[in-house]
Design an enzyme around this catalytic site. Structure first.
Site, short mmCIF file in Angstrom:
data_model
loop_
_atom_site.label_atom_id
_atom_site.label_comp_id
_atom_site.label_asym_id
_atom_site.label_seq_id
_atom_site.Cartn_x
_atom_site.Cartn_y
_atom_site.Cartn_z
N GLU A 1 -3.29 7.34 -4.33
CA GLU A 1 -3.19 6.10 -3.56
C GLU A 1 -3.05 4.93 -4.52
OE1 GLU A 1 -5.98 4.65 -0.04
OE2 GLU A 1 -6.73 3.95 -1.96
N TYR B 1 0.86 -1.19 0.00
CA TYR B 1 0.00 0.00 0.00
C TYR B 1 0.89 1.24 0.00
CZ TYR B 1 -3.14 3.66 1.51
OH TYR B 1 -3.86 4.82 1.56
#
Ligand code: GDP
Ligand code: MN
Length: 376
Positions: free
Chosen positions: A185, A101
């Site tokens: 993101e 992530y």
């Protein structure tokens, strides 16, 4: 403005971040063609501006073009958390070895950007942060210095990401800066079995203040999901649906925000808020009131106006012609203050509508609106 995954993917690609080959479509037939072009096996992905599509059944592997058509037909039109799927993206599948992530997000309190990274990608980051906070690295980024190779190496190291992600971290920062984003993101950023680093899913939120130079993403209105928000947007109103029982109308975002606070402080909950801005014309008032009154959750309405350029008598005229043109079915508590307040109050007093009450203080008016909502 949030971008769709396929738009984020396009930006990543333009900035040299490796992404799987992919195409989008709204037609199952075309999905079959695309799958054939991409080599047969594809991942079919719902294009909606919300996360957790995988869990909701919006990300599926299709073994061949016929299966891609079938899967696209299943996913198109699907409802994912209140978002209807209008398009699917078909992507070349990737053999995943590990999922990471990474994101950059504006940290308003710190006056910096925050890099968040974790070697535990794939799941929603909130979940990871709650269950295994020690695996989530948070590093502040100075907006002027940005993410240099050294900074990227620091982020990768803190999160336990492989050194090959450093280049992606630098390029992702360039996406943020050059595309005027407030958030970028990648989840998951993956390492394939062959050792390549690939961005498999992306989320980008652009700064609406930069819309004028991000025209390629369309100048259209924000997406609205609540039917009342859709109607309000069509009438050009700044309206947000909330889940309480007191309808709130005010002029100017600051006043409306503090109105929400005093309503909450009076023990009630705001049902929505409507910012009529500088123009409190009769039409805006009537439109605003009819949107708010058509919400069955609304038990009373609090109109809180501080007269400035638009004086209180004009607002009062607007309220009078609004209550004369629509059928007022719920009590209205009006607080007028500022420019021409006395004249505005007189206009409402003369009209003497049985459902319209005036209270001169903001706190008092909020308490009265809360009380009316409770006893309705
Ligand atoms: P999200 O659920 O909305 O975040 O959608 P994602 O695009 O992140 O997909 C969810 C999950 O599906 C990912 O974390 C991966 O585990 C899996 N996934 C997505 N694309 C591929 C792919 O090409 N190959 C494999 N094996 N898994 C994939
Ligand atoms: Mn994802």
């Amino acid at each position: 403005m949030d971008l769709y995954e396929h738009q984020a993917r396009e930006l990543f690609e333009e900035h040299g971040i490796p992404v799987p080959r992919a195409e989008i479509t709204d037609s199952p037939k075309e999905a079959r063609e695309i799958a054939r072009r991409l080599g047969g096996r594809v991942v079919v992905k719902a294009q909606v501006k919300t996360g957790g599509r995988g869990k909701a059944g919006g990300v599926k592997l299709a073994a061949d073009p016929a299966a891609a058509e079938l899967t696209a037909r299943q996913i198109l039109g699907m409802d994912i958390k209140g978002h209807t799927v209008g398009k699917v993206m078909l992507a070349q599948p990737v053999d995943i070895d590990s999922e990471f992530y990474v994101s950059y997000v504006l940290d308003r309190a710190a006056g910096r950007f925050l890099a968040i990274a974790s070697a535990e990608g794939g799941m929603e980051i909130e979940e990871v942060a709650a269950c295994r906070p020690e695996t989530v690295a948070r590093i502040l980024v100075d907006p002027v210095e940005g993410v240099t190779s050294a900074k990227a190496a620091e982020i990768a190291d803190a999160a336990g990401l492989p050194p090959r992600t450093v280049d992606v971290l630098v390029r992702l920062w360039q996406v943020l800066v050059r595309e005027d984003a407030l958030l970028v993101e990648v989840n998951p950023l993956v390492r394939t079995r062959r050792g390549d680093i690939l961005a498999l899913d992306g989320k980008v939120t652009l700064d609406d203040n930069a819309r004028f130079r991000q025209a390629r993403w369309g100048d259209g209105p924000q997406e609205h999901h609540d039917p009342l928000e859709v109607e309000a947007a069509a009438r050009g109103l700044n309206y947000v649906k909330l889940d309480g029982e007191v309808g709130v109308i005010g002029n100017g975002a600051g006043l409306v925000m503090s109105t929400l606070d005093v309503v909450a402080g009076s023990g009630a909950r705001p049902a929505d808020f409507l910012d009529i801005g500088g123009g409190a014309s009769a039409r805006i008032m009537a439109d605003g009131l009819s949107v708010i009154l058509s919400d069955p959750a609304v038990k009373s309405v609090f109109v809180n106006v501080f007269g400035g350029i638009t004086a209180c008598d004009a607002v009062a005229d607007g309220i009078v012609s609004a209550v004369d043109s629509i059928r007022l079915t719920k009590p209205l508590v009006v607080r007028l203050d500022g420019n021409n307040a006395a004249r505005g109050r007189a206009i409402l007093r003369d009209r003497a509508h049985p459902l319209v009450e005036q209270v001169t203080t903001m706190d008092g008016a909020a308490r009265r609106a809360a009380e009316l909502a409770r006893t309705a």
